[in-house]
Design a protein around this motif. Structure first.
Motif, PDB file in Angstrom:
ATOM      1  N   ASN A 433       0.816  -1.216   0.000  1.00 41.27           N
ATOM      2  CA  ASN A 433       0.000   0.000   0.000  1.00 41.27           C
ATOM      3  C   ASN A 433       0.844   1.259   0.000  1.00 41.27           C
ATOM      4  O   ASN A 433       0.366   2.329  -0.376  1.00 41.27           O
ATOM      5  N   ASP A 434       2.120   1.131   0.406  1.00 43.84           N
ATOM      6  CA  ASP A 434       2.955   2.319   0.534  1.00 43.84           C
ATOM      7  C   ASP A 434       4.408   1.904   0.372  1.00 43.84           C
ATOM      8  O   ASP A 434       5.028   1.357   1.290  1.00 43.84           O
ATOM      9  N   ILE A 435       4.995   2.166  -0.792  1.00 39.60           N
ATOM     10  CA  ILE A 435       6.378   1.754  -1.078  1.00 39.60           C
ATOM     11  C   ILE A 435       7.369   2.547  -0.244  1.00 39.60           C
ATOM     12  O   ILE A 435       8.534   2.163  -0.111  1.00 39.60           O
ATOM     13  N   SER A 436       6.921   3.673   0.333  1.00 37.75           N
ATOM     14  CA  SER A 436       7.823   4.494   1.134  1.00 37.75           C
ATOM     15  C   SER A 436       7.986   3.960   2.555  1.00 37.75           C
ATOM     16  O   SER A 436       8.736   4.521   3.348  1.00 37.75           O
ATOM     17  N   ARG A 437       7.258   2.887   2.878  1.00 38.05           N
ATOM     18  CA  ARG A 437       7.387   2.251   4.190  1.00 38.05           C
ATOM     19  C   ARG A 437       7.924   0.837   4.003  1.00 38.05           C
ATOM     20  O   ARG A 437       7.696   0.207   2.964  1.00 38.05           O
ATOM     21  N   PRO A 438       8.640   0.283   4.968  1.00 44.37           N
ATOM     22  CA  PRO A 438       9.154  -1.080   4.854  1.00 44.37           C
ATOM     23  C   PRO A 438       8.015  -2.070   4.624  1.00 44.37           C
ATOM     24  O   PRO A 438       6.904  -1.925   5.164  1.00 44.37           O
ATOM     25  N   LEU A 439       8.282  -3.096   3.826  1.00 39.74           N
ATOM     26  CA  LEU A 439       7.247  -4.092   3.527  1.00 39.74           C
ATOM     27  C   LEU A 439       6.732  -4.759   4.791  1.00 39.74           C
ATOM     28  O   LEU A 439       5.552  -5.108   4.877  1.00 39.74           O
ATOM     29  N   ARG A 440       7.624  -4.938   5.771  1.00 40.67           N
ATOM     30  CA  ARG A 440       7.206  -5.622   6.991  1.00 40.67           C
ATOM     31  C   ARG A 440       6.147  -4.827   7.751  1.00 40.67           C
ATOM     32  O   ARG A 440       5.384  -5.382   8.540  1.00 40.67           O
ATOM     33  N   GLU A 441       6.088  -3.515   7.501  1.00 44.10           N
ATOM     34  CA  GLU A 441       5.083  -2.689   8.194  1.00 44.10           C
ATOM     35  C   GLU A 441       3.754  -2.658   7.445  1.00 44.10           C
ATOM     36  O   GLU A 441       2.721  -2.337   8.029  1.00 44.10           O
ATOM     37  N   THR A 442       3.784  -2.937   6.149  1.00 41.79           N
ATOM     38  CA  THR A 442       2.561  -2.815   5.341  1.00 41.79           C
ATOM     39  C   THR A 442       2.010  -4.169   4.926  1.00 41.79           C
ATOM     40  O   THR A 442       1.029  -4.223   4.174  1.00 41.79           O
ATOM     41  N   GLU A 443       2.639  -5.234   5.423  1.00 50.19           N
ATOM     42  CA  GLU A 443       2.285  -6.591   5.014  1.00 50.19           C
ATOM     43  C   GLU A 443       2.394  -6.758   3.496  1.00 50.19           C
ATOM     44  O   GLU A 443       1.630  -7.481   2.852  1.00 50.19           O
ATOM     45  N   GLY A 444       3.364  -6.058   2.923  1.00 51.94           N
ATOM     46  CA  GLY A 444       3.622  -6.168   1.492  1.00 51.94           C
ATOM     47  C   GLY A 444       4.360  -7.462   1.170  1.00 51.94           C
ATOM     48  O   GLY A 444       4.986  -8.080   2.036  1.00 51.94           O
ATOM     49  N   VAL A 445       4.295  -7.868  -0.080  1.00 52.18           N
ATOM     50  CA  VAL A 445       4.957  -9.104  -0.513  1.00 52.18           C
ATOM     51  C   VAL A 445       5.647  -8.878  -1.852  1.00 52.18           C
ATOM     52  O   VAL A 445       5.285  -7.996  -2.636  1.00 52.18           O
ATOM     53  N   ILE A 446       6.652  -9.715  -2.088  1.00 52.10           N
ATOM     54  CA  ILE A 446       7.309  -9.757  -3.395  1.00 52.10           C
ATOM     55  C   ILE A 446       6.640 -10.862  -4.188  1.00 52.10           C
ATOM     56  O   ILE A 446       6.724 -12.040  -3.836  1.00 52.10           O
ATOM     57  N   VAL A 447       5.959 -10.468  -5.244  1.00 52.98           N
ATOM     58  CA  VAL A 447       5.119 -11.398  -5.997  1.00 52.98           C
ATOM     59  C   VAL A 447       5.935 -12.202  -7.003  1.00 52.98           C
ATOM     60  O   VAL A 447       5.748 -13.402  -7.154  1.00 52.98           O
ATOM     61  N   GLU A 448       6.830 -11.519  -7.717  1.00 52.62           N
ATOM     62  CA  GLU A 448       7.609 -12.187  -8.761  1.00 52.62           C
ATOM     63  C   GLU A 448       8.963 -11.519  -8.894  1.00 52.62           C
ATOM     64  O   GLU A 448       9.145 -10.356  -8.525  1.00 52.62           O
ATOM     65  N   VAL A 449       9.897 -12.276  -9.489  1.00 51.64           N
ATOM     66  CA  VAL A 449      11.178 -11.726  -9.941  1.00 51.64           C
ATOM     67  C   VAL A 449      11.268 -12.041 -11.430  1.00 51.64           C
ATOM     68  O   VAL A 449      11.133 -13.199 -11.843  1.00 51.64           O
ATOM     69  N   ASN A 450      11.484 -11.015 -12.233  1.00 50.40           N
ATOM     70  CA  ASN A 450      11.449 -11.172 -13.684  1.00 50.40           C
ATOM     71  C   ASN A 450      12.818 -10.974 -14.307  1.00 50.40           C
ATOM     72  O   ASN A 450      13.461  -9.931 -14.110  1.00 50.40           O
ATOM     73  N   ALA A 451      13.265 -11.962 -15.064  1.00 51.33           N
ATOM     74  CA  ALA A 451      14.419 -11.765 -15.947  1.00 51.33           C
ATOM     75  C   ALA A 451      13.937 -11.022 -17.190  1.00 51.33           C
ATOM     76  O   ALA A 451      12.765 -11.098 -17.555  1.00 51.33           O
ATOM     77  N   ALA A 452      14.820 -10.297 -17.844  1.00 55.29           N
ATOM     78  CA  ALA A 452      14.476  -9.508 -19.042  1.00 55.29           C
ATOM     79  C   ALA A 452      13.293  -8.586 -18.790  1.00 55.29           C
ATOM     80  O   ALA A 452      12.316  -8.575 -19.550  1.00 55.29           O
ATOM     81  N   PRO A 453      13.341  -7.762 -17.753  1.00 49.95           N
ATOM     82  CA  PRO A 453      12.215  -6.861 -17.465  1.00 49.95           C
ATOM     83  C   PRO A 453      12.111  -5.754 -18.503  1.00 49.95           C
ATOM     84  O   PRO A 453      13.116  -5.282 -19.039  1.00 49.95           O
ATOM     85  N   GLY A 454      10.891  -5.322 -18.787  1.00 54.27           N
ATOM     86  CA  GLY A 454      10.699  -4.210 -19.708  1.00 54.27           C
ATOM     87  C   GLY A 454      11.101  -2.886 -19.077  1.00 54.27           C
ATOM     88  O   GLY A 454      10.925  -2.670 -17.878  1.00 54.27           O
ATOM     89  N   PHE A 455      11.640  -1.992 -19.886  1.00 54.26           N
ATOM     90  CA  PHE A 455      12.097  -0.686 -19.404  1.00 54.26           C
ATOM     91  C   PHE A 455      11.088   0.420 -19.690  1.00 54.26           C
ATOM     92  O   PHE A 455      11.267   1.546 -19.246  1.00 54.26           O
ATOM     93  N   ARG A 456      10.050   0.119 -20.449  1.00 58.78           N
ATOM     94  CA  ARG A 456       9.174   1.176 -20.948  1.00 58.78           C
ATOM     95  C   ARG A 456       8.590   2.015 -19.825  1.00 58.78           C
ATOM     96  O   ARG A 456       8.496   3.237 -19.921  1.00 58.78           O
ATOM     97  N   MET A 457       8.178   1.383 -18.739  1.00 57.12           N
ATOM     98  CA  MET A 457       7.529   2.112 -17.651  1.00 57.12           C
ATOM     99  C   MET A 457       8.495   3.065 -16.945  1.00 57.12           C
ATOM    100  O   MET A 457       8.063   4.028 -16.300  1.00 57.12           O
ATOM    101  N   HIS A 458       9.791   2.797 -17.073  1.00 61.72           N
ATOM    102  CA  HIS A 458      10.783   3.642 -16.399  1.00 61.72           C
ATOM    103  C   HIS A 458      11.302   4.757 -17.314  1.00 61.72           C
ATOM    104  O   HIS A 458      11.539   5.876 -16.861  1.00 61.72           O
TER     105      HIS A 458
END
Length: 900
Positions: A433-458
């Protein structure tokens, strides 16, 4: 009008050193050859009607509208077609600005030259420009439908050839850093850099990307398992292979809402999120199975979707990905809002634009139903309607840059994740919910790790700051731009190219490096022949530059390759121009020696500013090339008193001289005496002045590339004018009672150079077996006859097997004419067949004579000689065992110090 030929230039060329990508169209104006535009009724009006945007072309008047002023006042059709071809490309977003039009020696035939961005599009634009102008000249107009079709075809060419946004970003960053690149012929591979210094990319995978890391990232369940064992938060989930296992898997993850996705998927294909019922789960399972045999069932975690990009172990960009959606205005239906959104010029099909058009699928309709909406619903003002469950840009999503907001602990975690998986470039999908806070505080998760990621969004986020992520990739691959290069030494000239190239490669071999070199005899890497044939064009040069073992490239560069395609490289470290003399005139619209000199000057001009142009100070057309290049200048000369060279040295320059019987290199107050000429086998005991000049050029080129004097000397002492090292270049054979010499002299300049050696043969009769390539001018054949008459005591005139379009016997007749003009009483005869001519000369050779054979086929001539039994190939041996007579020099063999 008729297009006679279209050529595609890809490197520095006759028309421009900077503008590499040019189309050269040879155009016969035919019935319009005598008709300037102001004399063609309605042409100006028809052209402006078809392409009003030509108003933006300046042309020679130097102001906006300048080109149309020229059309109104009267200009030739070739010039107009040049501008039209440029404008057609501009109209479809392919910038092209450079053009030239020149009439050839054939009246009414023009060379129309214009820039292109895409090869196929450029060639098409040239043909379309001719069609358009011909139509306006004939009918006063070009139908709008035909113009629209032309533009659509050009757009299709651009789309079909596009590299993709990520690859294109890396390539452009490489170009900015001066790193050369080329597309390889398989699997969309791009090579950055040359030779042994190259790196390769495929989209955003590099040759540093480990296969284990890629395999692990592609196995999403294994990735989760590895990360979970490392204490990294990941979604709870399970892998199933049968629909019967779906219900149990849902219970295992804790019930709805869930995510179902293929085990081996990418770009969001087959993924369904926020599943809340059994019917939705069944449909999602079927969709995932279309992509992968195994299916992942995971707990759905609410929160915003983020992509964290890690390059070379460092977080370089973060983007929040927003699923495809529309925002209501209180007036339009959802269907109409989608249409409006897709009309955004920044949206295209696939990856050809920074955003992708929204297309609906089964999950879209499920989402609409869940929101109580249909495509005909009118959204209230500012209300958001999501149309996709996943946030991939490839399904119409948008991106918001969050790079400056990510919490340091999340940065640390992302970098740890990538090292755990083992990737040099990776995109980590994070739900929080908030990338500016540690994942452990927001119950965030790492869903996937992608090889050959697209750059378009950046590189082109919908909102926020674009990030130069491609720069991070290039910096990872090349710590500096020099690291991408191997030394390139390009050799050109009318005569001596092959010998100098081979000698230079041999000298460099003394450094212990792997040398790749191209010659008229073949392409070589190290000690091995890779490809036989006349390999002096860009294709053979690219073979060398693509080879990952090559540490130094020495490239013979002939006129034909420069005319056909330009140079194979953007810049070289050393460009060597040996001489310019009449040869191949009348071919490729090179009609005089000055044009030939301009063509060969491309090699001198296309040198890095910190490199060297090695120029023949004794040839005025070569020496003046110093004014054209931005590189350092190094001269070589056979004239120890050359004022040009002495002035150059006084200013701190470097030069190679033939002085006091030595090959010497002078720099400032220093004279480095490399070797006594009579000890250098290539010079045949100092009797072949043109070989001395070749040795000077090669020695100087090696010296400015930091090859030591000792290594240069070793190369000179071990290189011989032999069949093995210089086939067809001054190959001398002892046949017992007489000698035979095979040399590939085929133009007046090379005949003169050969004559300087043959005239020194004073032990018997000098017999010449002479001819010339059939595509030379008549006057060139006559000149060969005149020169032969001055060199030989007896002549047999023959012809090549391939007369190159010339009538059989006409070339020999012209040579005979030249012989008679100089020495009417000289003994000569005509034997057209080369084999018969060679055998006749060898059969009738008197004792102590020298038979000089100037063949079309070097191998055939040598075989005919060797077929005569005991034949000894003679090469000049060193006169001293230690390569240099140090007792004469008065110091070490390496260097003597002189004050000029």
């Amino acid at each position: 009008m008729r297009i006679l030929k279209i050529q595609t230039l890809r490197g520095p060329n006759y028309w421009s050193i900077r503008r590499h990508k040019l189309i050269v169209m040879r155009l016969d104006l035919e019935n319009l050859a005598e008709s300037p535009s102001n004399e063609i009724p309605g042409f100006y009006e028809g052209l402006v009607e078809a392409l009003p945007s030509l108003e933006g072309h300046y042309c020679s008047p130097g102001c906006r509208g300048g080109f149309l002023m020229r059309v109104r006042e009267g200009t030739m059709m070739g010039h107009i077609i040049e501008h039209v071809a440029l404008e057609l490309q501009e109209l479809v977003g392919m910038p092209a600005a450079f053009g030239r039009t020149r009439e050839t020696a054939t009246p009414g035939v023009y060379q129309v030259v214009f820039e292109y961005e895409n090869e196929e599009a450029g060639r098409y634009a040239g043909r379309a420009a001719v069609r358009l102008c011909q139509s306006i000249a004939d009918r006063g107009r070009y139908p709008k439908a035909e113009l629209e079709q032309d533009l659509q075809d050009l757009r299709d060419f651009a789309r079909d050839s596009a590299l993709g946004p990520s690859t294109e970003a890396i390539v452009k960053e490489a170009e900015k850093k001066g790193i050369p690149w080329m597309a390889l012929g398989a699997r969309f591979l791009i090579q950055l850099g040359y030779g042994a210094s190259q790196k390769r990319i495929q989209a955003t995978m590099t040759n540093n990307t480990g296969i284990l890391g890629v395999e692990l990232a592609c196995d999403k369940e294994a990735t989760k398992r590895i990360l979970a064992e490392a204490g990294i938060p990941v979604p709870k989930g399970n892998v199933i292979n049968f629909l019967d296992d779906l219900e149990e898997a849902i219970e295992y993850v804790g019930g709805y809402p869930i995510v179902i996705k293929p085990l081996d998927g990418n770009h969001g294909r087959g993924i369904t999120i926020d599943i809340r019922s059994w019917s939705e789960a069944e449909a999602a399972y079927d969709a995932a199975r279309q992509v992968s045999r195994s299916v992942i069932v995971e707990k759905y975690y609410t929160g915003r979707d983020h992509r964290v990009l890690v390059v070379d172990g460092k977080v370089v960009a973060v983007a929040e990905r927003v699923p495809a959606h529309v925002i209501g205005d209180g007036k339009l239906t959802i269907a109409e809002l989608i249409e409006d959104t897709n009309n955004d010029p920044n949206r295209g099909d696939g990856h050809d634009k920074v955003l992708t058009k929204i297309e609906l699928d089964r999950t879209s309709y499920q989402l609409l139903e869940r929101q109580g909406l249909t495509l005909n619903s009118v959204l209230p003002k500012d209300k958001t309607c999501y149309l996709r469950a996943t946030a991939n840009l490839s399904t119409g999503g948008t991106a918001v840059d969050r790079t400056d907001e990510i919490h340091p602990e999340n940065i640390w975690l992302a970098q740890r994740v990538v090292k755990t998986i083992g990737l040099d470039i990776a995109g980590i999908d994070v739900v929080t919910n908030d990338i500016s806070r540690p994942l452990r505080e927001t119950e965030g998760v790492i869903v996937e790790v992608n090889a050959a990621p697209g750059f378009r969004m950046h590189i082109a986020p919908s909102y926020g700051t674009p990030r130069n992520v491609a720069g991070a990739v290039v910096d990872m691959l090349f710590k500096n731009e020099q690291a991408s290069r191997v030394p390139i030494l390009s050799v050109t000239g009318t005569n001596g190219k092959t010998t100098t190239t081979r000698l230079l490669a041999h000298i460099f071999r003394q450094t212990g490096k792997v040398i790749g070199y191209t010659t008229t005899d073949g392409t070589y890497i190290g000690e091995y022949l890779v490809e036989s044939g006349d390999n002096t064009g860009p294709q053979s040069a690219q073979l060398i530059l693509q080879d990952p073992t090559v540490q130094v490239a020495v490239l013979e560069t002939a006129r034909g390759g420069i005319l056909r395609s330009g140079l194979a490289f953007e810049s070289s470290n050393v460009g060597i121009v040996l001489n310019v003399a009449a040869d191949h005139l009348g071919l490729g619209d090179i009609d005089n020696i000055d044009q030939l000199a301009h063509l060969k000057s491309v090699v001198a001009e296309a040198v890095y500013p910190d490199g060297y142009a090695v120029l023949n100070a004794d040839d005025p057309r070569v020496a003046v090339m110093a004014e054209k290049t931005k590189a350092n200048i190094a001269y070589f000369t056979m004239n120890n008193e050359s004022q040009l060279v002495r002035d150059h040295i006084q200013k701190g320059g470097v030069a190679a001289l033939y002085e006091n019987g030595y090959i010497s290199i002078l720099k400032g107050d220093w004279t480095h005496r490399i070797e006594k000429v009579e000890n250098i086998p290539l010079t045949m005991g100092g009797r072949a002045p043109f070989m001395i000049a070749n040795a000077l050029a090669a020695s100087l080129a090696a010296f400015v590339q930091n090859v030591t004097i000792e290594q240069i000397r070793a190369g000179l002492n071990t290189f011989r004018a032999s069949v093995s090292q210089t086939p067809g270049r001054m190959n001398l054979f002892n046949l017992g009672n007489y000698h035979a010499l095979v040399d590939y002299a085929h133009n007046p300049h090379s005949y003169e150079a050969l004559g300087s050696f043959v005239r020194n043969w004073n032990s018997g009769q000098r017999i010449g077996v002479v001819g010339g390539p059939g595509d030379r001018r008549d006057e060139d054949f006559v000149t060969l006859g005149k020169l032969a008459a001055d060199i030989f005591d007896k002549i047999i005139v023959k012809e090549d097997d391939d007369t190159r379009g010339r009538a059989r016997g006409s070339g020999a007749e012209l040579i005979s004419k030249g012989i008679k003009q100089v020495k009417p009483d000289l003994a000569y005869e005509t034997v057209l067949d080369e084999t018969q001519a060679i055998n006749k000369a060898l059969d009738s050779a008197p004792d102590n004579s020298l038979v000089v054979i100037l063949p079309e086929s070097i191998n055939r001539a040598i075989k005919l000689i060797k077929a005569r039994g005991v034949v000894k190939e003679e090469v000049q041996q060193n006169q001293s065992a230690n390569a240099s007579d140090s007792s004469q020099v008065g110091t070490s063999p390496a260097t003597v110090v002189n004050r000029l």
